[in-house]
Design a protein around this motif. Structure first.
Motif, PDB file in Angstrom:
ATOM      1  N   GLN A 151      -4.332  -8.734  -3.596  1.00 33.56           N
ATOM      2  CA  GLN A 151      -4.881  -7.509  -2.759  1.00 33.56           C
ATOM      3  C   GLN A 151      -3.570  -6.598  -2.694  1.00 33.56           C
ATOM      4  O   GLN A 151      -2.417  -6.928  -2.268  1.00 33.56           O
ATOM      5  CB  GLN A 151      -5.617  -7.656  -1.552  1.00 33.56           C
ATOM      6  N   PHE A 152      -3.869  -5.301  -3.025  1.00 35.62           N
ATOM      7  CA  PHE A 152      -2.927  -4.303  -2.826  1.00 35.62           C
ATOM      8  C   PHE A 152      -3.464  -3.166  -2.082  1.00 35.62           C
ATOM      9  O   PHE A 152      -4.897  -2.891  -2.551  1.00 35.62           O
ATOM     10  CB  PHE A 152      -2.418  -3.786  -4.146  1.00 35.62           C
ATOM     11  N   HIS A 153      -2.921  -2.702  -1.109  1.00 35.22           N
ATOM     12  CA  HIS A 153      -3.280  -1.427  -0.474  1.00 35.22           C
ATOM     13  C   HIS A 153      -2.752  -0.001  -1.167  1.00 35.22           C
ATOM     14  O   HIS A 153      -1.399  -0.121  -1.319  1.00 35.22           O
ATOM     15  CB  HIS A 153      -3.185  -1.509   1.079  1.00 35.22           C
ATOM     16  N   VAL A 154      -3.545   0.936  -1.173  1.00 38.35           N
ATOM     17  CA  VAL A 154      -3.043   2.307  -1.901  1.00 38.35           C
ATOM     18  C   VAL A 154      -3.327   3.118  -0.838  1.00 38.35           C
ATOM     19  O   VAL A 154      -4.163   3.557  -0.196  1.00 38.35           O
ATOM     20  CB  VAL A 154      -3.632   2.590  -3.393  1.00 38.35           C
ATOM     21  N   GLU A 155      -1.819   4.138  -0.789  1.00 36.02           N
ATOM     22  CA  GLU A 155      -2.040   5.042   0.321  1.00 36.02           C
ATOM     23  C   GLU A 155      -1.225   6.095  -0.216  1.00 36.02           C
ATOM     24  O   GLU A 155       0.144   5.880  -0.360  1.00 36.02           O
ATOM     25  CB  GLU A 155      -1.778   4.483   1.719  1.00 36.02           C
ATOM     26  N   LEU A 156      -1.790   7.488  -0.124  1.00 30.55           N
ATOM     27  CA  LEU A 156      -0.768   8.408  -0.761  1.00 30.55           C
ATOM     28  C   LEU A 156       0.205   8.167  -2.038  1.00 30.55           C
ATOM     29  O   LEU A 156       1.275   8.567  -2.076  1.00 30.55           O
ATOM     30  CB  LEU A 156      -0.014   8.886   0.544  1.00 30.55           C
ATOM     31  N   GLY A 157      -0.500   7.567  -2.905  1.00 34.63           N
ATOM     32  CA  GLY A 157       0.080   7.308  -4.088  1.00 34.63           C
ATOM     33  C   GLY A 157       1.193   6.108  -4.053  1.00 34.63           C
ATOM     34  O   GLY A 157       1.797   5.753  -4.913  1.00 34.63           O
ATOM     35  N   LYS A 158       1.164   5.424  -2.806  1.00 32.08           N
ATOM     36  CA  LYS A 158       2.045   4.216  -2.726  1.00 32.08           C
ATOM     37  C   LYS A 158       1.248   2.828  -2.884  1.00 32.08           C
ATOM     38  O   LYS A 158       0.133   2.910  -2.318  1.00 32.08           O
ATOM     39  CB  LYS A 158       2.898   4.339  -1.326  1.00 32.08           C
ATOM     40  N   LEU A 159       1.984   1.832  -3.371  1.00 33.65           N
ATOM     41  CA  LEU A 159       1.371   0.624  -3.339  1.00 33.65           C
ATOM     42  C   LEU A 159       1.998  -0.445  -2.487  1.00 33.65           C
ATOM     43  O   LEU A 159       3.230  -0.644  -2.581  1.00 33.65           O
ATOM     44  CB  LEU A 159       1.325   0.203  -4.849  1.00 33.65           C
ATOM     45  N   ARG A 160       1.207  -0.967  -1.857  1.00 33.32           N
ATOM     46  CA  ARG A 160       1.606  -2.234  -1.050  1.00 33.32           C
ATOM     47  C   ARG A 160       1.165  -3.547  -1.166  1.00 33.32           C
ATOM     48  O   ARG A 160      -0.158  -3.504  -0.830  1.00 33.32           O
ATOM     49  CB  ARG A 160       1.543  -2.059   0.560  1.00 33.32           C
ATOM     50  N   LYS A 161       1.576  -4.746  -1.396  1.00 27.99           N
ATOM     51  CA  LYS A 161       1.092  -5.961  -1.631  1.00 27.99           C
ATOM     52  C   LYS A 161       0.574  -6.327  -0.470  1.00 27.99           C
ATOM     53  O   LYS A 161       1.426  -6.319   0.775  1.00 27.99           O
ATOM     54  CB  LYS A 161       1.944  -6.777  -2.448  1.00 27.99           C
ATOM     55  N   MET A 162      -0.780  -7.004  -0.334  1.00 25.69           N
ATOM     56  CA  MET A 162      -1.153  -7.269   1.242  1.00 25.69           C
ATOM     57  C   MET A 162      -1.181  -9.022   1.030  1.00 25.69           C
ATOM     58  O   MET A 162      -1.325  -9.586   0.201  1.00 25.69           O
ATOM     59  CB  MET A 162      -2.622  -6.713   1.362  1.00 25.69           C
ATOM     60  N   VAL A 163      -0.563  -9.539   2.332  1.00 29.66           N
ATOM     61  CA  VAL A 163      -0.549 -10.835   2.321  1.00 29.66           C
ATOM     62  C   VAL A 163      -1.687 -11.734   2.793  1.00 29.66           C
ATOM     63  O   VAL A 163      -2.317 -10.862   3.689  1.00 29.66           O
ATOM     64  CB  VAL A 163       0.681 -11.202   3.287  1.00 29.66           C
TER      65      VAL A 163
END
Length: 362
Positions: free
Chosen positions: A350-362
């Motif tokens: 799962q990844f969270h996308v915010e303002l064009g940035k991608l962050r992998k969720m643990v």
């Protein structure tokens, strides 16, 4: 086959995103306008050389940047890797596979088979016949190597015949006769391919829909070839020449083909609810995936935008379970979390996308 590494630069609001997708399910969550769909669009561009949201790639380039680029490291069914990349700038569109220039966009599609399920997936049922033809031809493009050339030759002849129908040159009839021979030859072959694959798809789709929908009866499909079954295409073109001349275009042939879908003998648009129609559209797409895996032992990549739209939790679990069984790589966008449904698909990220940035969720 799956994307092992993806690098996206200056694509809409995505300045630079680089990540290693899961081999199975990849989920992008975030608010509307965060860039989730842009991620799918970038992968789509990589596989088809075009956008599903804009006909002009210039509008896809981020802000005041001069170019965009998408590059993927793709692992094939063997241990081999392919590097596939596309770029667009003021000088035009360019694509490469392992450093070699791609001359036709169809080369990208052959290298990276993609299926895209949009939030407007009902178009395959509610839209014009071309959406049903595209669905039917997707499998033929990837399963029958001769089909691509036949399809291209038929449409080239069709374009030339339509031009000759509208010309005022004295030689127009001789030109028509020449193009009629090509249209008849290639058109009959294209239609034979379509009729053959439809019978296989009907069986697959019917079984899949039974799994996804349970209570709805067997699926049947009716293929309408675009001209009468009792007469050869060449004869139809001759018999209707004067009418085509008056209209300025060719009215009969495979370009007018249609597919009708029935459940329990009735048109699916008349008896299925909106949610059931969505499930039916998934069955149509998964039928193609299953056929590709079965006949060619090749996987494709499945892109799903707004997965939770018009699908309840139970149907989402069933869809994910089938995708897991097929063993294909999936990219999904959603504004809701899918924690409960993920039990049906253990190989996921799962990844969270915010303002064009991608962050992998643990």
């Amino acid at each position: 086959m799956h994307i092992a590494h993806l690098d996206i630069r200056n694509f809409r609001n995505l300045e630079h995103i680089e990540f290693y997708p899961a081999k199975g399910l990849n989920i992008f969550t975030g608010a509307n306008g965060s860039g989730k769909t842009s991620l799918l669009e970038a992968i789509y561009l990589l596989g088809l050389g075009r956008s599903f949201r804009s006909s002009q790639l210039a509008s896809v380039v981020r802000g005041n940047m001069k170019s965009l680029r998408v590059v993927a490291r793709v692992k094939q069914t063997t241990d081999a890797f392919q590097i596939v990349g596309v770029e667009f700038s003021s000088t035009g569109f360019r694509a490469r596979i392992n450093g070699n220039a791609v001359k036709r966009r169809s080369q990208l599609a052959a290298q990276l088979p993609l299926l895209y399920m949009s939030s407007y997936s009902h178009l395959i049922l509610d839209g014009g016949p071309r959406y049903r033809r595209q669905w039917l031809d997707w499998g033929l493009f990837h399963l029958e190597s001769n089909f691509r050339d036949l399809w291209w030759r038929y449409h080239r002849a069709l374009k030339q015949r339509n031009h000759a129908l509208r010309t005022q040159m004295p030689s127009w009839r001789r030109e028509i006769d020449a193009w009629d021979r090509e249209l008849a030859t290639y058109g009959e072959q294209v239609t034979s391919f379509r009729e053959a694959i439809l019978s296989q798809l009907q069986e697959s789709v019917s079984q899949l829909f039974a799994v996804l929908a349970h209570q709805v009866g067997p699926v049947t499909m009716e293929f309408k070839r675009g001209w009468s079954r009792t007469i050869a295409l060449g004869e139809v073109l001759k018999a209707t020449l004067d009418y085509d001349r008056a209209a300025g275009y060719t009215r009969y042939g495979p370009h007018r083909a249609e597919v009708a879908f029935y459940a329990s003998g009735k048109d699916v648009r008349d008896i299925l609810s909106r949610g059931q129609q969505k499930v039916f559209c998934y069955s149509l797409a998964l039928g193609q995936v299953e056929l590709l895996c079965k006949i060619k032992e090749q996987h494709c990549i499945f892109l799903i935008d707004d997965f939770t739209s018009e699908l309840d939790a139970d149907h989402r679990r069933r869809v994910l379970a089938l995708l897991n069984q097929l063993g294909i790589q999936v990219f999904v966008t959603t504004v809701e979390t899918l924690d409960n449904e993920l039990k049906a698909y253990p190989d996921s990220q799962q990844f969270h996308v915010e303002l064009g940035k991608l962050r992998k969720m643990v």
